[in-house]
Design an enzyme around this catalytic site. Sequence first.
Site, PDB file in Angstrom:
ATOM      1  N   GLU A   1      43.270  31.034  41.899  1.00 16.86           N
ATOM      2  CA  GLU A   1      43.797  30.603  40.472  1.00 16.86           C
ATOM      3  C   GLU A   1      45.293  29.633  40.918  1.00 16.86           C
ATOM      4  OE1 GLU A   1      43.536  34.796  40.643  1.00 16.86           O
ATOM      5  OE2 GLU A   1      44.118  34.819  38.791  1.00 16.86           O
TER       6      GLU A   1
ATOM      7  N   HIS B   1      43.610  36.852  33.167  1.00 14.98           N
ATOM      8  CA  HIS B   1      42.825  35.761  34.117  1.00 14.98           C
ATOM      9  C   HIS B   1      41.992  34.747  33.427  1.00 14.98           C
ATOM     10  CE1 HIS B   1      42.406  40.416  35.768  1.00 14.98           C
ATOM     11  NE2 HIS B   1      43.314  39.729  36.437  1.00 14.98           N
TER      12      HIS B   1
ATOM     13  N   ARG C   1      44.903  50.933  36.055  1.00 17.77           N
ATOM     14  CA  ARG C   1      44.567  50.976  34.734  1.00 17.77           C
ATOM     15  C   ARG C   1      43.331  51.752  34.832  1.00 17.77           C
ATOM     16  NH1 ARG C   1      45.643  44.640  34.641  1.00 17.77           N
ATOM     17  NH2 ARG C   1      47.145  44.750  34.750  1.00 17.77           N
TER      18      ARG C   1
ATOM     19  N   ASN D   1      54.717  32.080  40.772  1.00 18.45           N
ATOM     20  CA  ASN D   1      53.849  32.958  40.227  1.00 18.45           C
ATOM     21  C   ASN D   1      55.481  34.319  39.982  1.00 18.45           C
ATOM     22  OD1 ASN D   1      52.840  36.043  38.871  1.00 18.45           O
ATOM     23  ND2 ASN D   1      50.976  35.533  39.723  1.00 18.45           N
TER      24      ASN D   1
ATOM     25  N   ARG E   1      52.990  30.105  36.827  1.00 18.54           N
ATOM     26  CA  ARG E   1      51.463  31.443  36.248  1.00 18.54           C
ATOM     27  C   ARG E   1      52.526  31.804  34.717  1.00 18.54           C
ATOM     28  NH1 ARG E   1      49.793  37.066  37.600  1.00 18.54           N
ATOM     29  NH2 ARG E   1      48.522  37.282  36.001  1.00 18.54           N
TER      30      ARG E   1
END
Length: 394
Positions: free
Chosen positions: A378, A173, A232, A9, A84
Amino acid sequence: MNAPVLVINCGSSSIKYALIDPDPQAPRLAGLAERLGSAEARLKGQNSAGESFTQPLPAADHTQALNAIFEHLEGRLPGAVGHRIVHGGEHFTQAALIDNSVINAIETTAALAPLHNPANLAGITATRKIFPELPQVAVFDTAFHQTMPPRAYRYALPEALYTEHSIRRYGFHGTSHAFVSQRAAELSDRGAGGWLTAHLGNGCSTSAVWNNQSLDTSMGLTPLEGVVMGTRSGDVDPGLHTHLHRQLGWSLEKIDSVLNKESGLLGLSGLTNDLREIEDAAKQGHANAQLAIDVFCYRIAKSLAALSCALPQLDGLIFTGGIGENSSTVRRNVLALLPHFGFALNDNANEATIRGKEGRLDNADHQGPQVWVIPTDEEGRIAMETRHCLEARL
Ligand code: ADP
């Protein structure tokens, strides 16, 4: 393929990695190269004995960091690399074996994720340079949500913004929502029915999954839409941007930065984006910490209630991510806001299901929608999709 998959990633100044064996019992090697391009660049990781290491990599770039990562794989050579990739646009509905045309398509999609896709591509370029013969697979955060119907993915905007500029809701996600909903289908007597999923980490999103397919999700064109997150804002009035510009003279860059980096739990609490600290402060009577928890939980419940409209039937709710897997407070508060859904929380199970435990939070004989905590994986999902992509080509 019996060899492990190296999952990468790649961010603009970091590379997160995990070496994942097909045997789930085999230890994972994992780590993070960070602050790349600076004098403080370093590689932190864990070896197969579970011991931590830190290696300084002053001024290292992505290629040098990847070389250092390969040296820490203890001779377990990967058979493939799974990357990813944040945004696959409408082009990618599943994982793709990387060739020049896939790289071109990821570059084209970079307009939708200008911060992330170029960094992800830097990882692909560096890996190709070091191991040109190793198959590489791109696994997209958006791909799982490509099954959303138009009523869920279209904004009520002029059509040309969609047809000519690809402006629509994509969701993110995806590997996490896919992993936990599939796992719930395996664990629960309900199978692959209608599941609401709440991935609550630093980034947070909710999703409605029917028969292993995403029908709607809370994030949109960008990961800023939806529920409240660590830093956020999640949903705000779209008129806020104009208001801040006109009344406070803020530039678009400043508005973007405040909504992405200074809002959410951090903005509301005025303390931190770390929910653990916020929960501690709230217990000690910090009013804004309590407000942050209240807004956070209310907005998650509201999002889940809205997403339930996407499902023909509701079989259960799954919590995951650092907060979903650990905060019994958030889980209790969210469920308390959804009394009309017929959930039945077992308080003991809720308190006990923390720190990576998988489990059901209501009693086994409960007839209504179930509640599960499923630790997300993940990296494991990216490794699995990488294998499937390669096997499908044999
Ligand atoms: P990321 O999205 O970066 O992968 P994580 O999934 O690790 O993040 O989630 C990070 C969040 O999980 C932080 O807000 C952290 O405070 C929260 N968290 C982790 N452990 C606990 C805990 N025991 N109680 C409450 N919150 C926790």
